[in-house]
Motif scaffolding. Structure first.
Motif, short mmCIF file in Angstrom:
data_model
loop_
_atom_site.label_atom_id
_atom_site.label_comp_id
_atom_site.label_asym_id
_atom_site.label_seq_id
_atom_site.Cartn_x
_atom_site.Cartn_y
_atom_site.Cartn_z
N LYS A 40 0.76 -1.60 -0.11
CA LYS A 40 0.17 0.29 0.26
C LYS A 40 1.07 1.22 -0.01
CE LYS A 40 -3.68 2.16 2.23
NZ LYS A 40 -4.79 2.56 3.58
N ALA A 41 1.71 1.19 1.13
CA ALA A 41 3.10 2.31 0.68
C ALA A 41 3.70 2.88 -0.29
CB ALA A 41 3.59 2.40 2.08
N GLU A 42 3.47 1.49 -1.33
CA GLU A 42 4.25 2.02 -2.65
C GLU A 42 2.89 1.96 -3.47
OE1 GLU A 42 6.04 -1.47 -3.55
OE2 GLU A 42 8.28 -0.94 -1.64
N GLY A 43 1.85 1.53 -3.78
CA GLY A 43 0.94 2.54 -4.24
C GLY A 43 0.30 0.98 -4.49
N GLU A 44 1.51 0.21 -4.38
CA GLU A 44 0.59 -1.50 -5.17
C GLU A 44 -0.24 -1.94 -4.27
OE1 GLU A 44 4.64 -3.39 -5.96
OE2 GLU A 44 4.64 -1.56 -7.50
N LEU A 45 -1.15 -3.27 -5.23
CA LEU A 45 -1.74 -4.43 -3.86
C LEU A 45 -0.74 -5.33 -4.28
CD1 LEU A 45 -5.21 -3.89 -5.83
CD2 LEU A 45 -4.75 -3.33 -3.76
N ALA A 46 -0.70 -6.38 -2.54
CA ALA A 46 -0.30 -7.10 -2.54
C ALA A 46 -0.71 -8.17 -3.12
CB ALA A 46 0.01 -7.53 -1.33
N PHE A 47 -2.00 -8.68 -3.17
CA PHE A 47 -2.81 -9.77 -3.93
C PHE A 47 -4.19 -8.43 -4.72
CE2 PHE A 47 -0.83 -11.24 0.41
CZ PHE A 47 -0.17 -12.33 -0.21
N VAL A 125 -6.83 -13.16 10.83
CA VAL A 125 -5.57 -11.87 11.54
C VAL A 125 -5.73 -10.77 9.49
CG1 VAL A 125 -3.71 -11.10 11.65
CG2 VAL A 125 -4.30 -13.43 12.43
N PHE A 126 -5.93 -11.97 8.48
CA PHE A 126 -5.10 -11.16 7.83
C PHE A 126 -6.30 -9.90 6.99
CE2 PHE A 126 -5.32 -10.94 2.87
CZ PHE A 126 -4.33 -10.69 2.11
N SER A 127 -8.09 -11.13 6.82
CA SER A 127 -9.04 -10.36 6.41
C SER A 127 -9.25 -9.35 7.32
CB SER A 127 -9.83 -11.87 6.82
OG SER A 127 -10.20 -11.90 8.11
N PHE A 128 -8.66 -9.15 8.30
CA PHE A 128 -9.28 -8.44 9.74
C PHE A 128 -8.33 -7.02 9.33
CE2 PHE A 128 -8.50 -6.03 13.68
CZ PHE A 128 -9.93 -5.58 14.04
N THR A 129 -7.27 -7.44 9.09
CA THR A 129 -6.06 -6.16 9.27
C THR A 129 -6.60 -5.00 7.77
OG1 THR A 129 -4.45 -7.20 9.39
CG2 THR A 129 -3.67 -5.68 8.30
N ALA A 130 -6.92 -6.65 6.79
CA ALA A 130 -7.16 -5.58 4.88
C ALA A 130 -8.57 -5.15 5.33
CB ALA A 130 -6.91 -6.91 4.18
N ASN A 134 -8.40 -0.99 4.85
CA ASN A 134 -8.40 -1.49 2.99
C ASN A 134 -7.47 -1.60 2.55
OD1 ASN A 134 -11.32 -0.14 3.05
ND2 ASN A 134 -10.64 1.73 3.49
N LEU A 135 -7.52 -2.34 2.29
CA LEU A 135 -5.56 -2.80 1.74
C LEU A 135 -6.15 -3.78 0.40
CD1 LEU A 135 -3.56 -3.78 5.26
CD2 LEU A 135 -3.68 -1.65 3.14
N LEU A 136 -7.43 -4.02 0.73
CA LEU A 136 -7.74 -4.94 -0.74
C LEU A 136 -8.79 -4.81 -1.87
CD1 LEU A 136 -7.19 -9.02 0.26
CD2 LEU A 136 -5.34 -7.70 -1.35
N PRO A 137 -8.76 -4.89 -2.08
CA PRO A 137 -10.03 -4.19 -3.57
C PRO A 137 -11.47 -5.13 -3.86
CG PRO A 137 -8.68 -5.49 -4.72
CD PRO A 137 -7.92 -4.89 -3.58
N ASP A 138 -11.30 -6.19 -3.05
CA ASP A 138 -12.37 -7.32 -2.49
C ASP A 138 -13.10 -7.00 -0.58
OD1 ASP A 138 -11.01 -9.15 -2.61
OD2 ASP A 138 -12.13 -10.74 -3.23
N THR A 139 -13.76 -7.79 -0.52
CA THR A 139 -14.23 -7.78 0.69
C THR A 139 -14.66 -10.41 0.77
OG1 THR A 139 -16.55 -8.21 0.57
CG2 THR A 139 -15.19 -5.95 1.18
N LEU A 140 -14.03 -10.57 2.29
CA LEU A 140 -13.68 -11.72 2.29
C LEU A 140 -15.55 -11.86 2.54
CD1 LEU A 140 -12.31 -14.68 2.23
CD2 LEU A 140 -12.38 -14.42 4.77
N THR A 141 -16.03 -12.89 1.83
CA THR A 141 -17.46 -13.27 2.16
C THR A 141 -17.68 -14.61 2.11
OG1 THR A 141 -17.83 -14.38 -0.42
CG2 THR A 141 -17.96 -11.71 0.09
#
Length: 231
Positions: A40-47, A125-130, A134-141
Motif C-alpha cells: 500500500k505504501a508503494e501504491g500497489e496491491l499485494a494481492f 488476522v489477515f482479513s481483519f487487517t485488510a 482497506n488494503l484489498l479491493p474486495d471483501t471476504l465473503t
C-alpha cells in the motif's frame, strides 16, 4: 496405541512444539500483514483479490508445516536411532510396529490439525487487517470461505502424507540434517510459484506425493521388526 502416543508426547515434551507452532503462525501472519502495508505504501496491491490471498496463505502454511513435521520426525524417530536410545525402547515388551506407528501418528495428526488451525487463524488476522485498512479491493465473503474450505481440507490431508517423505531420507543414515533438508527441497519443488502457477495446483501431484509418504510410513512400520539397529 493412544497410551503410546500420550507417553511419546510426554517424553519429548511436545507442548513446546505446539508453542513453537503458535509462534510460527504469529510470524507468518505478521509477514503477510507487513506485505499488505508495504504494498500500500508503494501504491500497489499485494494481492489482486481474496481468492489469491487465501491461496497464498494456504501455500505458506503447508510449506511451513512440512518442514515443521520434519523436525518432529527428527525428534521422535531419527534422533532415537542416531542417539541409540531406540535400542533401549526395543528391549521393553512393546510391539515395535505399534511404537513406530504411534510416533508417525503424532506427526500426521499434528500436521493435519495445524494446517487447518493455521489457515483459520492467519486468514482471520489477515482479513481483519485488510478490511480495517482497506488494503484489498474486495471483501471476504461467506461464499469465498465455503468454496475455499474443501481445498484447505484436501491440502491438509495431502500435507499430512507428504510430510512423511523426509522419513525415507533421514532413515538412510539416521541423519537429522538430511531429514530437514529433504523437507525443504520438497517444499521448494511443490510450492514454488512461477507466474501464479505451482506444481501443487496439479491435483494429482500432491495426491501422488501423499501416497508416496504414506507408503514410506507403511514400509517403515512393516520392516521395523526385521531391523537390527547396528552402529
Amino acid at each position: 496405541m493412544l497410551n503410546l502416543m500420550r507417553l511419546e508426547m510426554k517424553k519429548f515434551k511436545l507442548r513446546s512444539y505446539i508453542k513453537s507452532a503458535i509462534i510460527t503462525n504469529l510470524i507468518v501472519a505478521a509477514v503477510l500483514v507487513a506485505v499488505l502495508f508495504i504494498a500500500k505504501a508503494e501504491g500497489e496491491l499485494a494481492f489482486q483479490n481474496y481468492s489469491e490471498a487465501l491461496s497464498a496463505i494456504d501455500s505458506m502454511v503447508r510449506a511451513t508445516f512440512i518442514i515443521f513435521a520434519a523436525t518432529l520426525i527428527s525428534k521422535l524417530i531419527i534422533g532415537e536411532f542416531k542417539n541409540k536410545t531406540i535400542t533401549t525402547l526395543f528391549l521393553y515388551p512393546i510391539n515395535r510396529k505399534k511404537l513406530i506407528a504411534a510416533k508417525l501418528a503424532i506427526v500426521i495428526i499434528f500436521t493435519f490439525c495445524f494446517v487447518i488451525i493455521s489457515n483459520v487463524f492467519i486468514t482471520v488476522v489477515f482479513s481483519f487487517t485488510a478490511s480495517s485498512f482497506n488494503l484489498l479491493p474486495d471483501t471476504l465473503t461467506v461464499t469465498m470461505i465455503t468454496q475455499h474450505t474443501p481445498a484447505v481440507l484436501m491440502n491438509a490431508i495431502a500435507t499430512a502424507g507428504i510430510c512423511l517423505i523426509p522419513l525415507y531420507f533421514g532413515m538412510k543414515k539416521y541423519s537429522v540434517p538430511t531429514t530437514i533438508i529433504s523437507s525443504i527441497l520438497i517444499v521448494l519443488v511443490i510450492s514454488s510459484n512461477n507466474g501464479g502457477f505451482s506444481l501443487n495446483d496439479i491435483i494429482i501431484i500432491p495426491i501422488s506425493l501423499a501416497l508416496v509418504g504414506i507408503s514410506i510410513a507403511y514400509f517403515a512400520i512393516r520392516n521395523i521388526e526385521k531391523l537390527d539397529v547396528k552402529y
